[in-house]
Write a protein that holds these residues in place. Structure first.
Motif, PDB file in Angstrom:
ATOM      1  N   ASP A   1       0.906  -1.127   0.089  1.00 58.36           N
ATOM      2  CA  ASP A   1       0.215  -0.020  -0.181  1.00 58.36           C
ATOM      3  C   ASP A   1       0.875   1.064   0.138  1.00 58.36           C
ATOM      4  OD1 ASP A   1      -1.910   1.836   0.168  1.00 58.36           O
ATOM      5  OD2 ASP A   1      -2.658   1.110   1.963  1.00 58.36           O
ATOM      6  N   GLY A   2       1.040   1.954  -1.254  1.00 54.86           N
ATOM      7  CA  GLY A   2       1.754   3.141  -1.275  1.00 54.86           C
ATOM      8  C   GLY A   2       0.923   4.281  -0.590  1.00 54.86           C
ATOM      9  N   ASP A   3      -0.347   4.146  -0.420  1.00 58.20           N
ATOM     10  CA  ASP A   3      -1.010   5.335   0.317  1.00 58.20           C
ATOM     11  C   ASP A   3      -1.072   4.900   1.788  1.00 58.20           C
ATOM     12  OD1 ASP A   3      -1.390   6.882  -1.776  1.00 58.20           O
ATOM     13  OD2 ASP A   3      -3.246   5.978  -2.512  1.00 58.20           O
ATOM     14  N   TYR A   4      -0.120   4.019   2.351  1.00 57.03           N
ATOM     15  CA  TYR A   4      -0.364   3.569   3.701  1.00 57.03           C
ATOM     16  C   TYR A   4      -0.439   4.763   4.526  1.00 57.03           C
ATOM     17  CZ  TYR A   4       4.359   5.447   4.823  1.00 57.03           C
ATOM     18  OH  TYR A   4       5.366   6.284   4.860  1.00 57.03           O
ATOM     19  N   TYR A   5       0.159   5.875   4.470  1.00 55.99           N
ATOM     20  CA  TYR A   5       0.115   7.052   5.576  1.00 55.99           C
ATOM     21  C   TYR A   5      -1.311   7.716   5.484  1.00 55.99           C
ATOM     22  CZ  TYR A   5       0.897   9.920   1.410  1.00 55.99           C
ATOM     23  OH  TYR A   5       1.040  10.283   0.263  1.00 55.99           O
ATOM     24  N   LYS A   6      -2.151   7.342   4.598  1.00 50.61           N
ATOM     25  CA  LYS A   6      -3.430   7.840   4.470  1.00 50.61           C
ATOM     26  C   LYS A   6      -4.492   7.247   5.534  1.00 50.61           C
ATOM     27  CE  LYS A   6      -2.761  10.171   0.040  1.00 50.61           C
ATOM     28  NZ  LYS A   6      -2.789   9.845  -1.591  1.00 50.61           N
ATOM     29  N   LYS A   7      -4.110   6.029   5.655  1.00 56.79           N
ATOM     30  CA  LYS A   7      -4.995   4.949   6.569  1.00 56.79           C
ATOM     31  C   LYS A   7      -4.982   5.540   7.930  1.00 56.79           C
ATOM     32  CE  LYS A   7      -5.704   0.979   3.509  1.00 56.79           C
ATOM     33  NZ  LYS A   7      -5.157   1.688   2.502  1.00 56.79           N
TER      34      LYS A   7
ATOM     35  N   LEU B   1     -11.632   6.834   9.952  1.00 57.26           N
ATOM     36  CA  LEU B   1     -12.378   7.423  10.851  1.00 57.26           C
ATOM     37  C   LEU B   1     -12.024   8.755  11.247  1.00 57.26           C
ATOM     38  CD1 LEU B   1     -13.363   4.707  13.761  1.00 57.26           C
ATOM     39  CD2 LEU B   1     -14.743   5.251  11.321  1.00 57.26           C
ATOM     40  N   LEU B   2     -10.776   8.862  11.104  1.00 57.11           N
ATOM     41  CA  LEU B   2      -9.805  10.110  11.309  1.00 57.11           C
ATOM     42  C   LEU B   2      -9.559  10.786   9.975  1.00 57.11           C
ATOM     43  CD1 LEU B   2      -6.823   9.690  13.663  1.00 57.11           C
ATOM     44  CD2 LEU B   2      -9.034  11.197  14.094  1.00 57.11           C
ATOM     45  N   THR B   3      -9.589  11.830   9.896  1.00 56.87           N
ATOM     46  CA  THR B   3      -8.933  12.751   8.927  1.00 56.87           C
ATOM     47  C   THR B   3      -7.778  13.612   9.275  1.00 56.87           C
ATOM     48  OG1 THR B   3     -11.172  13.366   8.535  1.00 56.87           O
ATOM     49  CG2 THR B   3      -9.522  14.566   7.190  1.00 56.87           C
ATOM     50  N   PHE B   4      -6.761  13.322   8.515  1.00 55.77           N
ATOM     51  CA  PHE B   4      -5.299  13.884   8.688  1.00 55.77           C
ATOM     52  C   PHE B   4      -5.320  15.232   7.973  1.00 55.77           C
ATOM     53  CE2 PHE B   4      -4.198   9.283   8.283  1.00 55.77           C
ATOM     54  CZ  PHE B   4      -4.122   8.922   9.633  1.00 55.77           C
ATOM     55  N   THR B   5      -5.233  16.484   8.663  1.00 57.64           N
ATOM     56  CA  THR B   5      -5.090  17.458   8.045  1.00 57.64           C
ATOM     57  C   THR B   5      -3.958  17.979   7.674  1.00 57.64           C
ATOM     58  OG1 THR B   5      -5.480  18.424  10.437  1.00 57.64           O
ATOM     59  CG2 THR B   5      -7.415  18.456   9.139  1.00 57.64           C
TER      60      THR B   5
END
Lengths: 254, 305
Positions: free
Chosen positions: A88-94, A213-217
């Motif tokens: 998952d290249g987008d791991y940090y968005k999870k 459930l969380l949004t990283f701003t």
């Protein structure tokens, strides 16, 4: 016995961190990556338990980009038997909830007896994934273990509390345990074991579309609140300056 | 906004650190109710409601039961956020609640900015901001939200029925810290070694500086975990909390757990090759140098006087 161990690859924490261009995460350029330190203890404990019981299989799971395969290979070289890499290249968005759900979906049918994870990752430090995985599996979970013993199908662990105190806890498998630093002494993979590990299976799978459930701003450097006086120069000069300051500002040098 | 503050009790005692949960609620200008497994003879000083589960019946470590009781309080109170201390109790319980309620969890919050929570990443070298969409489980970093005033009042106690919840985990008891070899809490000068010393032999450089200054040797967690220094010398959340006149941090980058144990020292001198290390946040002076060159040189200079 079937043992699961979850690992994550993280940057070396001594690195200088730069922000990515969207200010969502750190830039991966010029960073050296390694296995999350807490997870090294988890892998070591899993392998020690396998050595003790003689008939266990240790499966390592990692969610992360292509480079995370290096951490997986290290776990295999330390003695794990096979691996699942959720690529998952987008791991940090999870968020942690989504990461744990992903791992759960890939391991739920394996019927693990014991799962070891690190207490937390060094980059995010959420300390959630292991416990969430246990909740999704409906397994009991003991966190922050600092001592582990397996005898007569029963596990006794010590949990590290504050101020040097420990709680002694017993549990029967299945269970998820999150590992604190100092639990054991993680081994270095030997060259023969690194060679052997090359033949072990790393199954690459796709990440699942799980809910965040969380949004990283955003991400930023900490606000500088401290006003430390910075001294630079050659050592003799620094010693003189330091002595002056200690004499002026503290009562400890007479 | 309404918060459910989960107070930490230990051996029936309400912990002083729980006032930080109230300080957090105050900072958010939020209403709050509390939950605790404790004893009516030892209540926090505050107004409002406290849901109390008798500690005799609830036991000391039964996260499944605590989860169930808190979920029950949430049914009644419908709080927006559940707030716990970021301790071995809080970080153990918080994700269980997150799974139970499908609430997002934010770990180790150090600050708030409008509706966003700020938490450290990468050993405090970076700060992340996250949004929870108006509901969530929060664990707060010790010392990040300090009560400005002493609290007063007596909360209204609502006793909770303690159901029998089968626990697959059997709590056997507490094991106290080993008899402490050195009481750092009484030391006036502490010189601590961190991972930056490089290897076990180099701890001697730090020990000699401690001797030259007439102080005690301290250590950060990684140094203790590597068995370079005994646990009794450890400073930080899982070691001793100290406040000497002089604290010298040698090769310590400044993990939050270490800072929590030493930042109240009168004067902090840090020696580190990285001037951006988080230790600079609490240090009075940061000497940018290799500790293995600087510490012996300083020790020698002091000894020769």
């Amino acid at each position: 016995m079937k043992i699961l161990v979850c690992v994550k690859q993280v940057p070396d924490m001594e690195s200088k961190f730069k922000l990515d261009k969207n200010n969502k995460w750190f830039s991966e350029e010029d960073l050296a990556f390694r296995m999350n330190e807490y997870d090294e203890y988890a892998v070591e404990q899993a392998v020690q338990l396998k050595e003790q019981t003689g008939d266990a299989e240790v499966v390592v799971v990692s969610l992360g980009p292509e480079r995370a395969k290096e951490a997986v290979k290290k776990a295999l070289a330390m003695g794990c038997d096979r691996a699942v890499h959720i690529k998952d290249g987008d791991y940090y968005k999870k968020d942690s909830y989504s990461v744990a759900k992903n791992i759960y979906e890939y391991v739920k049918d394996e019927n693990f007896d014991i799962a070891f994870t690190g207490l937390q990752s060094q980059d995010r430090g959420s300390a959630q994934v292991g416990v969430l995985l246990a909740e999704f599996l409906d397994y009991p979970c003991i966190t922050t273990i600092i001592e582990f013993e397996y005898k007569d199908s029963e596990i006794q662990v010590k949990r590290e509390l504050e101020g040097g105190e420990k709680a002694v806890v017993k549990v029967k498998p299945p269970v998820v345990l999150t590992c604190q630093l100092g639990l054991n002494t993680p081994r270095y993979p030997t060259l023969p074991n690194i060679m052997k590990a090359k033949k072990k299976e790393i199954k690459a799978v796709e990440p699942l579309d799980t809910e965040n459930l969380l949004t990283f701003t955003d991400i930023d450097y900490p606000e500088k609140k401290g006003a430390a006086e910075i001294l630079e120069g050659d050592v003799n000069e620094l010693v003189e300056k330091t002595l002056d300051i200690l004499k002026q500002k503290t009562s400890v040098l007479k | 906004m309404k918060l459910l503050l989960v107070a930490e009790y230990k051996s029936k005692k309400f912990l002083e650190s729980n006032y930080e949960l109230i300080a957090f609620a105050d900072k958010l200008k939020a209403d709050y109710v509390m939950f605790g497994v404790g004893d009516e003879t030892d209540l926090p000083k505050c107004e409002g409601k406290i849901y109390l589960a008798d500690s005799e019946k609830a036991g000391e470590y039964n996260p499944s039961l605590h989860k169930k009781l808190i979920a029950e309080v949430m049914e009644k109170e419908k709080a927006d956020f559940i707030v716990l201390p970021h301790t071995s109790y809080g970080w153990d319980l918080a994700p269980r609640l997150s799974a139970e309620l499908a609430f997002p969890q934010v770990t180790e919050v150090v600050d708030v900015d409008d509706d966003n929570f700020i938490l450290p990443a990468c050993n405090g070298k970076l700060w992340r901001k996250v949004s929870t969409g108006g509901k969530g489980i929060i664990t707060i970093q010790g010392g990040a939200f300090n009560p400005e005033n002493d609290y007063e009042g007596t909360p209204e106690v609502i006793n909770l029925e303690v159901p029998s919840v089968e626990s697959k985990i059997q709590f056997e008891g507490y094991e106290k810290a080993e008899a402490v070899g050195v009481d750092l809490t009484k030391a006036e000068i502490i010189v601590s070694a961190g991972r930056g010393v490089g290897k076990k032999e180099n701890v001697e450089n730090v020990r000699k500086l401690a001797e030259a200054l007439g102080g005690e040797l301290g250590a950060s967690r990684p140094v203790v975990d590597s068995e370079w220094v005994e646990h009794s010398h450890q400073v930080g959340t899982t070691g001793q909390t100290v406040a000497p006149k002089l604290y010298v941090a040698c090769g310590i980058s400044g993990a939050i757990q270490h800072l929590a144990g030493m930042k109240k020292s009168d004067f902090i001198l840090a020696v580190n090759t990285d001037k951006d290390a988080p230790i600079a946040e609490v240090a009075d002076v940061l000497v940018v140098a290799d500790v293995n060159q600087f510490a012996p040189a300083l020790a020698e200079k002091i000894s020769s006087k």
